[in-house]
Design an enzyme around this catalytic site. Structure first.
Site, mmCIF file in Angstrom:
data_model
loop_
_atom_site.group_PDB
_atom_site.id
_atom_site.type_symbol
_atom_site.label_atom_id
_atom_site.label_comp_id
_atom_site.label_asym_id
_atom_site.label_seq_id
_atom_site.Cartn_x
_atom_site.Cartn_y
_atom_site.Cartn_z
ATOM 1 N N ALA A 1 0.857 -1.177 0.000
ATOM 2 C CA ALA A 1 0.000 0.000 0.000
ATOM 3 C C ALA A 1 0.895 1.229 0.000
ATOM 4 O O ALA A 1 2.002 1.180 0.537
ATOM 5 C CB ALA A 1 -0.880 -0.016 1.228
ATOM 6 N N THR A 2 0.409 2.296 -0.597
ATOM 7 C CA THR A 2 1.322 3.414 -0.794
ATOM 8 C C THR A 2 0.967 4.704 -0.068
ATOM 9 O O THR A 2 1.025 4.738 1.138
ATOM 10 C CB THR A 2 1.573 3.615 -2.293
ATOM 11 O OG1 THR A 2 0.324 3.529 -2.952
ATOM 12 C CG2 THR A 2 2.493 2.549 -2.812
ATOM 13 N N THR A 3 0.592 5.768 -0.778
ATOM 14 C CA THR A 3 0.709 7.098 -0.175
ATOM 15 C C THR A 3 -0.450 7.505 0.733
ATOM 16 O O THR A 3 -1.623 7.323 0.390
ATOM 17 C CB THR A 3 0.854 8.146 -1.298
ATOM 18 O OG1 THR A 3 1.817 7.651 -2.219
ATOM 19 C CG2 THR A 3 1.304 9.476 -0.756
#
Lengths: 258, 236
Positions: free
Chosen positions: A35-37
């Protein structure tokens, strides 16, 4: 000596009685969805936290619909970056931990108490983090005692740092941070702060392939929460659609290429 | 060597039951009723912090009379049971029936095996979509369990309270009544509660609301003393 029970912590109870239920994996460093930002910032009445909708596995988009910002209780939210499966489990366990404490003790934990609990959960994940399964959350909430919104970031060893004004985590965070530095203003209203959050994620998605931008085809917009004295509220899809379309229209009109 | 006297099992159980009953009758009473807008839990309790009513899970509440330390440990065990279930399965898999049967087993085990039975009586309440779907379990110190239709009165001088309740409530329909009406009726029935808004600090009231107050998955709401006072004084 009187032996006291497991106390108000759900985590300690699971550790002593049901360790099999703890978020855990013995897998070596393998490719799992990441999962990122996440971006978060304070505004006059509280905080805003937003996350994009993408999970990646190497160069592949593992999910376009993933939600990475969770309401953890009435006055707090957590956003997660890192190994998605493990991170979502930790967020889920953290939600139960807070609710469990509230039911056993009959009172809410202080905001700092909540942040400390989350830090110890991240610390207990260190062995897995060393194998590449790191989970790094961003925690934010409304401090009812101090009557203001506060932000807390963490490192993989469970280090807890209070952030001021704004913060971002995940692969697109450097780009989001650049955007936040220009867009964040003192004493913004909620709708301004929501727009800034969406725009910062837009900039992150522009430069980071692991961060998803607004998806016009599937009508997918970031997940955005505000937390103020009245509690945590999820910003409705329609509002986010309007903001995203507005940003796209502005950028199109400007006609900048880079 | 001390001589062991023979005590028949009947006598042993009867002694234990009498002992537990006496302990429970000394305490103050709790009234639980299923009504139109939820399940109302009303306890006579002058303490604002030592609760006799508690939240177990989204739609499940707990009420108890008797010894505080005993029912408090049962309440905490119930919260642990429910949270562990909900965490490892799913939130909708936590049921009042499951919890009530675990309580029945542990109360039964303590009644027969331990030096002294628990001096408690419990109610486990699960909220349904309509009053007809609510489930109200009452549990005794010996582990006996019963499902009650719409109303539980326990603790104190229970037969006298039941009589007072049927006088105060009359022939009205509980499923059609509002929780405020039930709270006002309960306040008149509970013996130590004075009339009017001065009775509010002597009451502990919570509602399992059919429509959750915060709009979340948690339906349990504890009422503040001011809220109770305004309910007691309105509609008079």
């Amino acid at each position: 000596m009187i032996r006291l029970g497991p106390g108000p912590s759900f985590l300690e109870y699971l550790n002593s009685d049901r360790p099999d239920l703890l978020p855990h994996t013995t897998a070596p460093a393998i490719d799992v969805p990441h999962a990122t930002t996440i971006v978060a910032m304070t505004y006059t009445d509280g905080i805003v936290m937003a996350g994009d909708r993408r999970a990646t596995m190497g160069n592949v988009i593992a999910s376009r619909h993933i939600e990475k910002v969770f309401e953890t209780d009435r006055y707090s939210v957590v956003g997660i970056a890192g190994a998605a499966g493990l991170a979502i489990d930790i967020a889920k366990l953290f939600q139960v931990e807070l609710e469990h404490y509230e039911k056993i003790e009959g009172t809410l934990l202080s905001l700092e108490g909540k942040a400390n609990r989350l830090a110890s959960m991240i610390r207990s994940n260190l062995a897995m983090a060393m194998q590449g399964m790191s989970v790094v959350p961003l925690f934010a909430g409304y401090d009812t005692a101090e009557a203001k919104g506060r932000l807390f970031s963490f490192d993989i060893t469970g280090g807890l740092y209070e952030e001021v004004e704004h913060h971002s985590i995940g692969s697109g965070s450097v780009f989001a941070r650049g955007a936040l530095k220009k867009l964040w203003k003192k004493s913004m209203a909620a709708d301004q702060a929501i727009r800034v959050a969406v725009e910062a994620l837009f900039d992150a998605a522009d430069d980071d392939s692991a961060t998803g931008g607004p998806d016009m085809v599937r009508k997918l917009w970031p997940v955005v929460y505000t937390v103020d004295a009245t509690g945590a509220h999820r910003v409705p899809k329609e509002n986010l659609e309007a903001i995203a379309l507005e940003i796209i229209a502005e950028r199109t009109a400007e006609g900048k290429e880079a | 060597m001390s001589a062991q006297y023979y005590v028949s099992p009947e006598q042993l159980m009867k002694d234990r039951a009498d002992f537990a009953r006496k302990g429970i009758a000394r305490g103050r009473a709790v009234i639980v009723a299923s009504c139109a807008d939820g399940i109302a839990l009303i306890a006579e309790n002058p303490s604002g912090s030592l609760h006799k009513i508690g939240e177990i899970y989204d739609r499940i509440a707990f009420a108890a009379v008797g010894k505080y330390n005993e029912f408090e440990s049962l309440r905490q065990a119930g919260v642990r049971y429910a949270d562990t279930r909900g965490y490892s399965y799913a939130r909708q898999d936590v049921t009042g029936r499951g919890l009530a049967s675990v309580y029945a087993q542990s109360l039964g085990a303590v009644f027969t095996a331990e030096a002294k039975p628990f001096e408690v009586e419990l109610a486990v309440l699960e909220l349904g979509d309509t009053p007809g779907q609510d489930t109200l379990f009452s549990l005794n110190f010996d582990g006996s369990i019963a499902e009650q239709p719409g109303l539980i009165i326990m603790g104190g001088d229970t037969p006298a309270l039941r009589a007072a309740w049927s006088v105060a409530w009359g022939e009205k329909s509980l499923p059609a009544a509002s929780s405020a009406e039930v709270i006002r009726a309960a306040a008149t029935v509970l013996p130590g509660v004075v009339e009017g808004s001065n009775g509010a600090p002597l009451l502990e009231v919570a509602i399992l609301e059919r429509v959750s107050f915060m709009g979340t998955h948690r339906h349990f709401r504890r009422l503040e003393t001011e809220t109770i006072a305004s309910i007691l004084t309105s509609g008079e």
